[in-house]
Each structure stands twice: as C-alpha cells, then as structure tokens.
Design a protein around this motif. Structure first.
Motif: not given
Ligand SMILES: *Cc1c(COP(=O)(O)O)cnc(C)c1O
Length: 383
Positions: A54, A79-81, A236-239
């Motif tokens: 994460r 970040t995730a988005s 909200g972690c980045a993929g």
C-alpha cells in the motif's frame, strides 16, 4: 537535460549490467524479510524501498520519481485516481472550522467533495472567480487553510493569474494547490511558481491511452509529511500496473501532445471562422480572454477545448454531438482518440456563466486533422 531527454530517462536506471530498458513491474502486497532487523530497517523508510504494497512497490516509486523529476518538487505521491490525489490534498488541510478558497470553474467532483464530505466535517468553502487575480487577498480569512486552483478551468478554460494568487497566499501564510491536468508537467511548472501542491489526473495525458485510472501529486519539502500522511490515511494507493502504464505513457507524452496540440489549434482556428460557432474557448487562440496569461506562464497547449454554439436551442448541441462519427461520446480525455461531451456549468455559484449558449467540449485525438475537420463540418451542417 531538456524535456525530451528527461522524458526518456526519468524513473528508470541501468545501474547494473543487463538491466531491461523498462523497470520491471513489481506486483506485491507483501515483501519478505528473513530477519526482524531487516524488517525494522525497511519500516524506517517505507517510501524508499519495499515494505508493504500500500505504501508502494519499486514500480510505484519509479513513477513517483519520474513525475518529480519533471515537476521539480521535493517528492511526488501516486494515488488511485486524480480525484484521490485531490481528496488527499483537501483532507490534508481540512479541520473543523477551516475555510478554503476553491475556484468556481473547478472539476465538478471536487465541488461535490467540498459540498458534501468537507461540509460535514465543518469546513466551509468560498468559490472564487477564476479572474480574481490579486483580488484573492480580500477573500482570505484568518481561518483559510488552502487556496485550490485549477487552470485552465474545467469546461470553460479560464486561465488564472497563478503568481498573483500565490503572492497573496504567501503574504498570509496560506498554502496553495493546483490541478494542472490539462497542461501536464510539460506545459506548466506550478512548483517553480511557488505553488505548494501540483496535482495531475494521470488518467488523462500521462497514461494517455484511456486504459488506466491514476493520480499523482507533487509537493515541497515543507508540505511533504502532511501530504504523505493524508494519502496514507485515506488508503487509496495507486495500482502498480497503472504506474507502469503511466511510465510507458510518459515516454511518448511530448510527441502525443505536440501532435494533438497542433491539430487542436488548427481545428480551433477553423471552428472560430464558422457561423455555427459563437466562440471557441481555447487558451492558445489569440482572441481568448486568458491568452496573454497563458502565453506568459504555460509552455504549450494540449488538445482539449470547448465550442459555444450560435444556435441557442439545446437540441442543436444534441444534433451536433450525435452527428459526429470520429468523435465518440465519452468521459475523460487525454487519450489518443477524439472525444466529445456537452459542457454543463449549472453547478457553478458565480453569475458569469449564465448567459452562454450550448457548449460542447472536444478532445482532439491523433487522427488525421483533415478527417477530423470533415467530421466536424458534417456535424455542424446537421445542426
Ligand atoms: C479527470 C479529471 C480529474 C479526476 O481524475 P480521475 O483520474 O478521473 O479521478 C481531476 N481534474 C481534472 C481537471 C480532470 O479532468
């Protein structure tokens, strides 16, 4: 290094022999340690190596380092988005009783975040005119904790006077943040202009192929701990796959932007000459109200702009959009394909936007400019 050279070299290293050109994609929730001491060492610097998925894997950090090298900040955080990067930024400065200044042309989901979640937390928001300039000083209160800009504005492309806003903010000790997605790190350098947080929806031009959701923010040494804490707290972690797609996208960013910007400029000029079009809202056009500011502060224009139709019947915009064949209807922009969407300014609080005709946003892709022009021409005829 010049930008083109940077884009090829950032976020990858060939320090060891037989390194692949691209950094390997490291997918992990869990990194293994043989001794507790090794685990404890990794835990002391979780954002620099491999500790837990994460907080990032080496692929995440490669993307963050690449963006940071382009933005010139202290560190970047993926970040995730795009919205997750914005949410983390606003939450980093949110507290009960706080006040924030947010530009009225803000991306609509950010307004919803302010009016719902932040309001519930006891944060009040004043939406300010994008033309405010140094006048922002009159809107700053003792309890103002953040000024949030977006330039150009979503849908209508107003350019803000970033240096004047930053100067007023600094004189009162108020941090500033900007959503610079339209410009990409190539055309605007907010950190060098004194902005504390520069945000990009990497979903758009950076990933560049409409197949990933990703955000990134870059900040200064002074603000880094606060921003890192907020991104971590929100979770909200980045993929990792998305970070890899973004690294790939960066390699061709300048070539894509150059072609898409050139085509957009040619089409915007042509559309300006058409009777069916009342106005073209695109900062690169010399007649656009924010053109001089854009020229002073930006190094280029990407390929998204809006046209206001002369025909005030809302059905006119529907006929135009439905007649387009090469422009598909779809959210988002920044990919290689042309897109179209109606622009809605109803949620704005200031009166400036009430008297406009139907507006349509065009994202110019990498198709042949003549084919796009012919498509626009037949759709204008369908009005
Ligand atoms: C799309 C967009 C965002 C949000 O990015 P997502 O990755 O879709 O969350 C933020 N700001 C602007 C200007 C955008 O166009």
């Amino acid at each position: 290094m010049k930008t083109a050279t940077k884009l090829v070299s950032v976020g990858r290293s060939h320090a060891h022999a037989a390194a692949p050109v691209n950094p390997p994609v490291i997918r992990a929730s869990t990194f293994l340690f043989n001794k507790l001491e090794e685990f404890e060492t990794a835990q002391r610097t979780p954002f620099d190596g491999a500790f837990y998925g994460r907080v990032g894997t080496p692929t995440t950090f490669a993307f963050e380092q690449a963006i940071c090298a382009l933005e010139g900040g202290h560190r970047s955080i993926a970040t995730a988005s795009g919205l997750a990067a914005i949410t983390a930024t606003l939450m980093a400065f949110a507290e009960a009783g706080a006040h924030m200044l947010v530009v009225d042309t803000v991306y609509d989901p950010v307004r919803r975040l302010c009016n719902r979640t932040l309001a519930r937390m006891g944060v009040s928001v004043t939406y300010y005119d994008p033309a405010v300039g140094a006048g922002i000083a009159d809107l700053i209160r003792d309890e103002t904790t953040l000024i949030y800009m977006e330039s150009p504005g979503t849908g209508t492309f107003e350019i803000q006077d970033i240096p004047s806003i930053v100067a007023a903010a600094k004189s009162r000790g108020v941090p500033t943040a900007i959503d610079a997605t339209w410009a990409t790190p190539l055309f605007l350098r907010p950190i060098e202009m004194g902005v504390d947080v520069s945000i990009h929806a990497a979903t758009k031009y950076i990933v560049g192929h409409s197949d990933g959701m990703l955000g990134v923010l870059t900040t200064t040494a002074k603000m880094y701990d606060r921003l890192r804490a907020a991104t971590q707290d929100l979770g909200g972690c980045a993929g990792v796959e998305e970070c890899n797609l973004a690294l790939r996208g960066l390699r061709t960013l300048q070539a894509r932007l150059s072609q898409q910007g050139d085509t957009a400029f040619a089409l915007a000029q042509w559309l300006e000459s058409r009777d069916e079009v009342a106005r073209v809202l695109y900062p690169a056009l010399s007649g656009f109200p924010g053109h001089d500011l854009w020229k002073r502060h930006f190094d280029g224009a990407s390929g998204v702009f809006t046209i206001e139709l002369t025909d005030r019947d809302p059905e006119a915009a529907r006929r135009f959009i439905d007649a387009l064949a090469l422009f598909s209807i779809g959210f988002s922009w920044g990919g290689y394909e042309s897109l179209v969407l109606p622009v809605n300014t109803k949620s704005r609080t200031l009166p400036n936007w009430q008297n406009l005709g139907p507006m349509v946003r065009l994202q110019i892709g990498m198709e042949d400019p003549e084919d796009l022009r012919a498509d626009l021409e037949q759709a204008l005829a369908a009005i």
